[in-house]
Design an enzyme around this catalytic site. Structure first.
Site, short mmCIF file in Angstrom:
data_model
loop_
_atom_site.label_atom_id
_atom_site.label_comp_id
_atom_site.label_asym_id
_atom_site.label_seq_id
_atom_site.Cartn_x
_atom_site.Cartn_y
_atom_site.Cartn_z
N TRP A 241 0.77 -1.25 0.09
CA TRP A 241 0.03 0.06 0.05
C TRP A 241 0.90 1.16 0.09
O TRP A 241 0.29 2.52 -0.20
CB TRP A 241 -1.00 -0.01 1.17
CG TRP A 241 -2.28 -0.92 0.83
CD1 TRP A 241 -3.36 -0.51 0.24
CD2 TRP A 241 -2.35 -2.29 1.03
NE1 TRP A 241 -4.19 -1.51 0.10
CE2 TRP A 241 -3.62 -2.73 0.66
CE3 TRP A 241 -1.51 -3.35 1.35
CZ2 TRP A 241 -3.91 -3.83 0.53
CZ3 TRP A 241 -2.03 -4.62 1.13
CH2 TRP A 241 -3.18 -4.76 0.83
N CYS A 277 -6.94 -3.28 -3.01
CA CYS A 277 -8.17 -4.02 -2.97
C CYS A 277 -8.59 -4.36 -4.46
O CYS A 277 -9.36 -5.32 -4.57
CB CYS A 277 -9.11 -3.30 -2.25
SG CYS A 277 -9.48 -1.47 -2.71
N HIS A 335 -12.90 1.13 -0.88
CA HIS A 335 -12.66 -0.32 -0.74
C HIS A 335 -13.42 -1.06 -1.47
O HIS A 335 -14.78 -0.84 -1.73
CB HIS A 335 -12.70 -1.03 1.09
CG HIS A 335 -12.17 -2.21 1.01
ND1 HIS A 335 -10.97 -2.44 0.59
CD2 HIS A 335 -12.41 -3.24 1.96
CE1 HIS A 335 -10.51 -3.67 0.83
NE2 HIS A 335 -11.81 -4.17 1.71
N ASP A 358 -14.29 -10.58 0.79
CA ASP A 358 -13.17 -9.70 0.63
C ASP A 358 -11.86 -10.51 0.60
O ASP A 358 -11.34 -11.07 1.45
CB ASP A 358 -13.25 -8.74 1.73
CG ASP A 358 -12.42 -7.59 1.84
OD1 ASP A 358 -11.43 -7.64 0.86
OD2 ASP A 358 -12.47 -6.62 2.63
N TYR A 542 -5.23 6.24 -0.97
CA TYR A 542 -6.71 5.92 -0.79
C TYR A 542 -7.22 5.23 0.46
O TYR A 542 -8.36 5.49 0.66
CB TYR A 542 -7.18 4.99 -1.94
CG TYR A 542 -6.97 3.65 -1.95
CD1 TYR A 542 -8.16 2.85 -1.53
CD2 TYR A 542 -5.72 3.05 -2.18
CE1 TYR A 542 -8.06 1.49 -1.42
CE2 TYR A 542 -5.78 1.37 -1.90
CZ TYR A 542 -6.74 0.99 -1.90
OH TYR A 542 -6.80 -0.46 -1.55
#
Length: 710
Positions: A241, A277, A335, A358, A542
């Site tokens: 990330w 994601c 997300h 997820d 983000y």
């Protein structure tokens, strides 16, 4: 042993000799909705008949008895439902059956039927023939069996044909990103029918933790979509990330799943670097659609990451507006996750329908990184006591957002509590078009003036408190303490504000240009106000994690009775150009203090827009006919850029990703690149184009093409 097999083969030749087996590929694929798979193998769906024809070199004897054996996995067994033995014209105990159909001389036609709850995967089909006292068997071939959304008895049955076309057969799509007030469309190439992708999807199942621990039991459970959806952390993609992506690919540069899945497979199952994601969700959608499970991609704006599961996200800032990391909770601008469609035999029919999965590795569940499948109905009703991480997902869409100003370890002030900020504009692609559909109502009751939403929220809090009593782990105790502390804090209401404020963009913010902003302040009382304003701008991910400071300003404002004043300021390109991260997001905060102490925090998320990229197709698109594509784009910067690469991909249009070097672009210069494509599949196709450059983040575009048959 060898001698016996040889003897059996000689008996077969004496009794019945098969010249070849015709798997009726075209006929079966059309009937089973598998014509799009780029494979010569028989690909079939469970719960549905398929046909094979044996071409014989010898005659069938009147006393010959036929028995079929269908088997899958490394240790096929009838007890594990991975092996089925069935005779002609009678259904076996396993639910498999076969009938002999009328046929031409020298042939035998068989119709074979698999049960709607058969294990999915690659099967071998054998034919055993008993002729008098002679027993012989021959391998007829292999086939792949998939879930069947067209079969009413399959757990993944979907009644609506247009939805099946979208959620099973559409090999391209849209993933929504950006901000709740600036929602962007990103094209994604799922490519579930491309060469090797089905094989790779089956290989993913064979690499799971469960398979490595007990292969036979793992394969046996593959009749159940809940089990197949319960993915584990031995993933295809490695998440990252922040920081540099030089040892892999920047997550923003992926445009589809095909390149990623092939890279994983050809790299001997080493996770592909790197994903975030939307990449995890895009790849997961490809795999599940390829296996026949109806699946879609969902984007949740202002998505809560509630680490301590107390259904409250606490945000702390200091008096200058700087975000403080005093909690592990966070709110992501957006997300992305998946929903798959199937019934819940484990939870009851109330929870049938869309199930959340997820694939982004955020939190451990049962010791490994996994999340779901949780019923959207359970999330909406606050049934957080059910398994499959429903409490984590409930918080993601419905936690409360509490903002604090932190003066010192002994003093903090709660500025406001927002019950509506989290879980906004939950979005997915529409059936049959690229427009956005809002599915927020599937996840929660209306928040504007709805008592039901607060009742569900309180019910969820109560269930979490009950779950954390009695026998519990350290983490559950920590969650309970946090929940109690939060409820105590909630009894201290924030003061009624004496001023209000709003940050307004004066023009659309475009990369390479200055950002012009106005802070509008209003005195809500009749008293005179002296206000100190501290403005701060930070480059953020983000995930809303700040990465670099861009700007700090202080201003003093005097407000008369109920007066409104505006403060204009700018963030120049030279100030932000070296701080900006790849997803081009800036968070602006204004802390406004009266003499009585901090009384107002105003925030604004900004996404810098790309210059447009235009795509023109110069002629009709027809299967196997070359056509030129022209792409025009602009260097958005006031400096020369070099070493850009234009990339293009699209299932049914380009076999492998196309790459074209763009040598040099002068400041603000427009360039045009032309290339040729030769479509190889008819129907509606998505062509994606991506300009990659080290000087600015990707500029992406896509166009939908209707390709005519040859």
């Amino acid at each position: 042993m060898t001698h016996k097999c040889g003897k059996e083969e000689r008996n077969l030749m004496a009794a019945l000799k098969i010249a070849n087996v015709n798997w009726q590929s075209k006929l079966n694929k059309a009937a089973h909705h598998t014509s799009d798979y780029s494979s010569t193998e028989a690909i079939l769906r469970r719960g549905q008949a398929f046909n094979i024809t044996l071409h014989l070199q010898t005659m069938v004897q009147s006393g010959d008895n036929f028995t079929f054996i269908a088997s899958t996995g490394p240790s096929p067994a009838e007890s594990q439902r991975t092996k089925a033995v069935f005779n002609l014209s009678e259904e076996g105990a396993s639910g498999w059956s076969a009938t002999q159909e009328p046929s031409e001389p020298g042939c035998i036609n068989f119709t074979i039927f698999s049960p709607a709850n058969a294990v999915i995967g690659r099967y071998k089909l054998k034919l055993q023939i008993v002729s008098g006292n002679k027993v012989s068997s021959t391998l007829l071939g292999q086939f792949v069996l998939l879930f069947n959304p067209w079969c009413p008895n399959d757990d993944v049955y979907m009644a609506n044909e247009k939805e099946r076309q979208e959620y099973v057969l559409n090999d391209s799509g849209i993933i929504f990103q950006g901000l709740e007030k600036y929602i962007q469309q990103e094209a994604w190439n799922y490519g579930q029918f491309e060469e090797d992708i089905l094989d790779i999807s089956l290989a993913i199942l064979d690499r799971s933790l469960n398979h490595r621990q007990d292969p036979a039991a793992d394969v046996s459970n593959r009749n159940n979509p809940i089990y197949v959806n319960s993915n584990d952390e031995k993933g295809v993609v490695e998440g990252k990330w922040n920081g540099k992506y030089c040892s892999g690919t920047n997550p923003l540069q992926w445009s589809g799943s095909v390149t990623i899945l092939r890279k994983w497979y050809r790299g001997r199952y080493k996770p592909v670097r790197y994903g975030q994601c939307w990449v995890f969700a895009g790849v997961m959608c490809t795999v599940l659609r390829s296996l026949g499970i109806p699946t879609r991609v969902i984007t949740n704006f202002n998505s809560a990451h509630d680490r301590n599961i107390n259904l409250s996200i606490d945000k702390y800032v200091d008096i200058s507006g700087k975000t403080l990391h005093l909690t592990e909770d966070s709110v992501w601008n957006f997300h992305v996750w998946n929903e798959s469609w199937f019934i819940r035999r484990d939870l009851g029919s109330f929870y049938d329908g869309w199930q959340v999965l997820d694939a982004t590795p955020q939190e451990r569940s049962k010791g490994i990184y996994q999340c779901g499948p949780a019923s959207t109905r359970a999330i909406k009703e606050g049934d957080v006591n059910l398994d499959y991480d429903s409490s984590f997902l409930f918080a993601a869409v419905n936690a409360d957002y509490v903002t604090w100003i932190h003066y010192s370890n002994k003093r903090k002030e709660r500025i406001y509590s927002d019950t509506r900020k989290i879980g906004r504009f939950i979005s997915t692609k529409a059936v049959g078009t690229n427009s956005r559909v809002d599915v927020t109502a599937n996840y929660k009751y209306p928040e504007a003036g709805s008592l039901k939403e607060r009742q569900v929220y309180k019910k969820a809090l109560k269930l979490l408190a009950v779950r954390s009593t009695g026998k519990r782990t350290k983490i559950t105790r920590r969650r309970r303490r946090s929940s109690v502390a939060w409820r105590q804090n909630m009894t201290q209401p924030a003061q009624n504000p004496s001023i209000s404020g709003k940050l307004i963009l004066d023009a659309s913010p475009v990369i390479g240009q200055d950002i012009l902003l106005t802070l509008a302040l209003r005195n809500l009382t009749s008293d005179f106000k002296n206000i100190k304003v501290k403005l701060r701008a930070s480059a953020i991910l983000y995930t809303r994690k700040p990465k670099a400071e861009i700007l700090q300003l202080s201003r003093s404002v005097k407000l008369g009775s109920e007066e409104v004043k505006e403060i204009s300021f700018k963030i120049s390109y030279s100030q932000y150009k070296n701080s900006l991260v790849d997803d081009r997001k800036i968070l602006v905060t204004a802390v406004c203090e009266t003499k009585q102490g901090a009384s107002l925090l105003v925030e604004k998320d900004i996404v810098l827009q790309d210059p447009f990229l235009t795509i023109k197709v110069l002629g009709p698109t027809v299967v196997h006919k070359a056509v030129n594509v022209q792409v025009t784009f602009t260097n958005p910067l006031s400096e020369v850029v070099t070493d850009c690469v234009l990339r293009a991909e699209g299932s049914g249009l380009i076999k492998d990703q196309l790459r074209i070097n763009v040598a040099r672009m002068a400041p603000m210069e427009s360039s045009t690149v032309q290339f040729e494509i030769i479509p190889y599949k008819s129907g509606t196709r998505q062509l994606q184009v991506d300009l990659v450059c080290i000087h600015f983040s990707d500029i992406k575009g896509f166009v939908m093409l209707d390709v005519a048959p040859a």
